[in-house]
Design an enzyme around this catalytic site. Structure first.
Site, PDB file in Angstrom:
ATOM      1  N   ASN A  18      -0.972 -11.417 -11.540  1.00 20.78           N
ATOM      2  CA  ASN A  18      -1.071 -10.001 -11.212  1.00 20.78           C
ATOM      3  C   ASN A  18      -0.855  -9.224 -12.501  1.00 20.78           C
ATOM      4  O   ASN A  18       0.286  -9.102 -12.972  1.00 20.78           O
ATOM      5  CB  ASN A  18      -0.019  -9.620 -10.172  1.00 20.78           C
ATOM      6  CG  ASN A  18      -0.012  -8.120  -9.873  1.00 20.78           C
ATOM      7  OD1 ASN A  18      -0.871  -7.377 -10.343  1.00 20.78           O
ATOM      8  ND2 ASN A  18       0.969  -7.680  -9.104  1.00 20.78           N
ATOM      9  N   GLY A  75       5.422 -10.796  -9.116  1.00 22.25           N
ATOM     10  CA  GLY A  75       6.657 -10.627  -8.371  1.00 22.25           C
ATOM     11  C   GLY A  75       6.594 -11.302  -7.011  1.00 22.25           C
ATOM     12  O   GLY A  75       5.733 -12.144  -6.746  1.00 22.25           O
ATOM     13  N   SER A  80       4.098 -14.209  -2.288  1.00 21.15           N
ATOM     14  CA  SER A  80       3.737 -14.135  -0.873  1.00 21.15           C
ATOM     15  C   SER A  80       2.242 -14.309  -0.672  1.00 21.15           C
ATOM     16  O   SER A  80       1.794 -14.978   0.269  1.00 21.15           O
ATOM     17  CB  SER A  80       4.187 -12.793  -0.282  1.00 21.15           C
ATOM     18  OG  SER A  80       3.961 -12.739   1.106  1.00 21.15           O
ATOM     19  N   ASP A 288       6.049  -6.506   0.386  1.00 26.25           N
ATOM     20  CA  ASP A 288       4.773  -5.865   0.711  1.00 26.25           C
ATOM     21  C   ASP A 288       4.707  -5.478   2.184  1.00 26.25           C
ATOM     22  O   ASP A 288       5.346  -6.108   3.034  1.00 26.25           O
ATOM     23  CB  ASP A 288       3.608  -6.800   0.377  1.00 26.25           C
ATOM     24  CG  ASP A 288       3.322  -6.862  -1.113  1.00 26.25           C
ATOM     25  OD1 ASP A 288       3.730  -5.933  -1.839  1.00 26.25           O
ATOM     26  OD2 ASP A 288       2.685  -7.835  -1.560  1.00 26.25           O
TER      27      ASP A 288
END
Length: 316
Positions: A18, A75, A80, A288
């Site tokens: 990311n 992160g 996830s 999230d």
């Protein structure tokens, strides 16, 4: 149940990054990690999607192609995302921390400040089999998670954190909490718990914040579930009811050390699944957004695989 450990020979690694993680330092961290992995003689395929959906598709394709490990640089939200592709696949996830909270990296003993040391963990091939969570909104698609699902003040803070552009790391959670704390009001929750074998129990109560935990911390190392065992097949549940603002401030401070458990107004329990219902509350997991409530949350026992340091002592 004691966490299960095994050794793998890692030869090929898909490194999913990311670039926006850590205020835009994701690329730099990933480059350092990739160089270290290659120094171990590993083949590294660097992946970067233009969106979360494209990143997920890249992760799924890498697993389908038979990669030995899926490493993620970012992160908790990036981890996830990888979990959505990895669950039950037999391919372990490696973590190269570059996010805001990095709670999953802390849980698994991954070095936070050295991409090279984190890459060494991936190359080392020590794998831990753990539980994952699955959250299914009414009429929606299931969402897998690896740490904590929250709903209430904590999810409002999480929403605020994700919208902020100032500060970094755990300080962002502190500032978001200060902003949300004065005005947030408890909501009426209906929670239907299944502890396995004991039947269902429904609880209706005012809830200020709630957490349904596979692992111990969220929000930048707040120990919301200090006794959580990531491989026991159960959620550790913690929720806070309607309490005064001074008492809430006292409780909130103590969450960082895990000493809030047992205080008046704090309820804890364990369960295999729970249906959570409330008006005007959004569920977040691994940092999230998942969906507005109602959401049904279940433990997927042994569904996750993470690469961990050889010195890590399984939490049980």
């Amino acid at each position: 149940m004691t966490a299960r450990l095994s050794d793998r020979r890692i030869r090929t690694v898909a490194l999913l990054t990311n670039p926006a993680a850590g205020g835009g330092r994701g690329d730099r961290v990933a480059d350092r990690a990739a160089a270290r992995l290659r120094s171990h003689g590993l083949e590294v395929d660097a992946l970067q999607g233009a969106s979360a959906q494209e990143s997920l598709e890249l992760a799924r394709q890498a697993i389908a192609d038979g990669v030995d490990a899926l490493a993620v640089c970012g992160g908790d939200g990036m981890v996830s995302l990888a979990v959505q592709a990895q669950a039950f696949s037999g391919v372990p996830i490696g973590i190269i921390p570059a996010g805001t909270g990095n709670d999953l990296a802390r849980e698994y003993g991954i070095p936070l400040d050295s991409p090279e040391a984190a890459a060494d963990v991936v190359a080392g091939g020590r794998v831990e089999q753990v539980d994952l969570g699955r959250a299914t909104p009414d009429g929606g698609d299931p969402h897998l998670f690896a740490s904590v699902l929250c709903a209430g003040l904590d999810s409002a803070v999480n929403r605020r954190v994700n919208e902020m552009t100032i500060l970094g790391g755990p300080l962002r959670y502190v500032l978001a909490s200060i902003i949300e704390f004065p005005t947030y009001r408890p909501r009426r929750f209906r929670m239907t718990f299944d502890a396995g074998g004991a039947g269902e129990e429904t609880v209706e109560t005012e809830v200020l914040l709630s957490a349904f935990a596979i692992t111990r911390s969220y929000g930048g190392d707040m120990r919301i579930a200090p006794d959580a065992d990531r491989s026991d097949g159960l959620f550790d549940v913690c929720y806070v009811g309607r309490i005064s603002k001074p008492r809430l401030a006292w409780h909130f401070r103590r969450i960082y050390s895990g000493t809030h458990v047992g205080l008046r107004g704090v309820t804890t329990r364990r369960c295999r699944s729970v249906r959570i219902e409330a008006q005007d509350v959004e569920a977040f997991a691994d940092g999230d957004a998942v969906a507005p409530l109602p959401v049904t949350v279940e433990v997927l026992a042994g569904a996750g695989l993470f690469l961990v340091p050889r010195s890590l002592q399984p939490h049980s």
